[in-house]
Design a protein around this motif. Sequence first.
Motif, PDB file in Angstrom:
ATOM      1  N   ARG A 120      -1.520  -2.444  12.565  1.00 14.70           N
ATOM      2  CA  ARG A 120      -0.997  -2.033  14.064  1.00 14.70           C
ATOM      3  C   ARG A 120      -1.623  -2.985  15.033  1.00 14.70           C
ATOM      4  NH1 ARG A 120      -2.624   2.670  14.865  1.00 14.70           N
ATOM      5  NH2 ARG A 120      -1.540   3.505  13.270  1.00 14.70           N
ATOM      6  N   GLN A 121      -2.893  -3.266  15.022  1.00 10.01           N
ATOM      7  CA  GLN A 121      -3.323  -4.182  16.016  1.00 10.01           C
ATOM      8  C   GLN A 121      -3.089  -5.526  15.883  1.00 10.01           C
ATOM      9  OE1 GLN A 121      -7.721  -4.055  16.163  1.00 10.01           O
ATOM     10  NE2 GLN A 121      -7.930  -5.209  18.055  1.00 10.01           N
ATOM     11  N   TRP A 122      -2.950  -6.012  14.754  1.00 10.18           N
ATOM     12  CA  TRP A 122      -2.626  -7.301  14.521  1.00 10.18           C
ATOM     13  C   TRP A 122      -1.100  -7.414  14.667  1.00 10.18           C
ATOM     14  CZ3 TRP A 122       1.149  -9.011  10.942  1.00 10.18           C
ATOM     15  CH2 TRP A 122       1.446 -10.380  10.890  1.00 10.18           C
ATOM     16  N   ARG A 123      -0.106  -6.523  14.435  1.00 13.85           N
ATOM     17  CA  ARG A 123       1.150  -6.592  14.818  1.00 13.85           C
ATOM     18  C   ARG A 123       1.341  -6.711  16.396  1.00 13.85           C
ATOM     19  NH1 ARG A 123       4.899  -5.870  10.709  1.00 13.85           N
ATOM     20  NH2 ARG A 123       4.124  -5.144   8.966  1.00 13.85           N
ATOM     21  N   GLN A 124       0.621  -6.090  17.152  1.00 13.36           N
ATOM     22  CA  GLN A 124       0.676  -5.709  18.598  1.00 13.36           C
ATOM     23  C   GLN A 124       0.041  -7.438  19.132  1.00 13.36           C
ATOM     24  OE1 GLN A 124      -1.858  -2.594  19.649  1.00 13.36           O
ATOM     25  NE2 GLN A 124      -0.288  -1.316  19.569  1.00 13.36           N
ATOM     26  N   GLU A 125      -0.917  -8.003  18.533  1.00 13.79           N
ATOM     27  CA  GLU A 125      -1.439  -9.169  19.078  1.00 13.79           C
ATOM     28  C   GLU A 125      -0.389 -10.141  18.625  1.00 13.79           C
ATOM     29  OE1 GLU A 125      -5.107  -9.435  17.033  1.00 13.79           O
ATOM     30  OE2 GLU A 125      -6.167  -8.049  18.175  1.00 13.79           O
ATOM     31  N   GLU A 126       0.225 -10.213  17.605  1.00 13.00           N
ATOM     32  CA  GLU A 126       1.251 -11.180  17.107  1.00 13.00           C
ATOM     33  C   GLU A 126       2.562 -10.894  18.038  1.00 13.00           C
ATOM     34  OE1 GLU A 126       1.315 -13.707  14.818  1.00 13.00           O
ATOM     35  OE2 GLU A 126      -0.943 -13.046  14.845  1.00 13.00           O
ATOM     36  N   TRP A 148      -8.019   7.938   1.823  1.00 11.06           N
ATOM     37  CA  TRP A 148      -7.533   8.229   3.054  1.00 11.06           C
ATOM     38  C   TRP A 148      -8.035   7.608   4.234  1.00 11.06           C
ATOM     39  CZ3 TRP A 148      -9.502  10.993   7.338  1.00 11.06           C
ATOM     40  CH2 TRP A 148      -8.515  11.404   8.191  1.00 11.06           C
ATOM     41  N   ARG A 149      -9.396   7.445   4.425  1.00 14.16           N
ATOM     42  CA  ARG A 149      -9.994   6.875   5.510  1.00 14.16           C
ATOM     43  C   ARG A 149      -9.764   5.417   5.541  1.00 14.16           C
ATOM     44  NH1 ARG A 149     -10.826   7.096  10.394  1.00 14.16           N
ATOM     45  NH2 ARG A 149     -12.838   5.932  11.133  1.00 14.16           N
ATOM     46  N   THR A 150      -9.757   4.773   4.084  1.00 19.13           N
ATOM     47  CA  THR A 150      -9.432   3.347   4.056  1.00 19.13           C
ATOM     48  C   THR A 150      -7.957   3.187   4.593  1.00 19.13           C
ATOM     49  OG1 THR A 150     -11.173   3.155   2.364  1.00 19.13           O
ATOM     50  CG2 THR A 150      -9.363   1.566   2.469  1.00 19.13           C
ATOM     51  N   ASP A 151      -7.059   3.886   4.005  1.00 18.06           N
ATOM     52  CA  ASP A 151      -5.631   3.792   4.452  1.00 18.06           C
ATOM     53  C   ASP A 151      -5.481   3.770   5.802  1.00 18.06           C
ATOM     54  OD1 ASP A 151      -2.801   3.617   3.831  1.00 18.06           O
ATOM     55  OD2 ASP A 151      -2.537   5.550   4.653  1.00 18.06           O
ATOM     56  N   ARG A 152      -6.209   4.756   6.635  1.00 19.76           N
ATOM     57  CA  ARG A 152      -6.079   4.879   8.054  1.00 19.76           C
ATOM     58  C   ARG A 152      -6.555   3.527   8.574  1.00 19.76           C
ATOM     59  NH1 ARG A 152      -6.665  10.245  11.249  1.00 19.76           N
ATOM     60  NH2 ARG A 152      -7.317   8.646  12.552  1.00 19.76           N
TER      61      ARG A 152
END
Length: 186
Positions: A71-77, A60-64
């Motif tokens: 999400r961060q990568w998509r925002q940067e892109e 669960w922690r790895t998935d989060r």
Amino acid sequence: MAGRKRGAAARRRQAARLKVGVAGGGLALVLLAVFWPAVRPYATGALILGGAAAAGWWLWRTDRTARGRDRQWRQEEAVKAGHRTLAEVDAMTGTEFEELVASLCRRDGCTDIRRVGGANDNGADVVGRLPDGRTVVIQCKRYAPSSTIASRELRDLLGAKVHFGADVAVFVTTTRFSRPSERFAL
């Protein structure tokens, strides 16, 4: 002086708690050794359940973490691709906002796009042609989120549509429309 006494007393309490913990742990180990044949199935089950719970938590922690990085990568892109956050748009000047709208029109296939905003712009900030060939006139208003667009500004856009002979009139804003302006637009 009072601080030292409290510190020493706190250390003594901590040492006493540690002694009780060690004694309790030792007693638990002795009892476990004595009653091992009777306790073994329960201990094994507890270890298996604990291991499964730990593995589930780790997954669960790895998935989060992976989703957060994605999400961060998509925002940067998105920022690299020219997208802006609302906070960035709110920080722009009126001219920068008009340039942003013009660049978005160019990106989406509009041609002959030019910014005509400023004093004596006749109610239009951006004019050009849509990809299907129709002419467009765009009015841009970058206002604070708490303000509203008055109906007179939509009337100005209608006048700009007539003045420029445009087929389509578009109003781009960072805020909301007032009820009278919504009624006028309908």
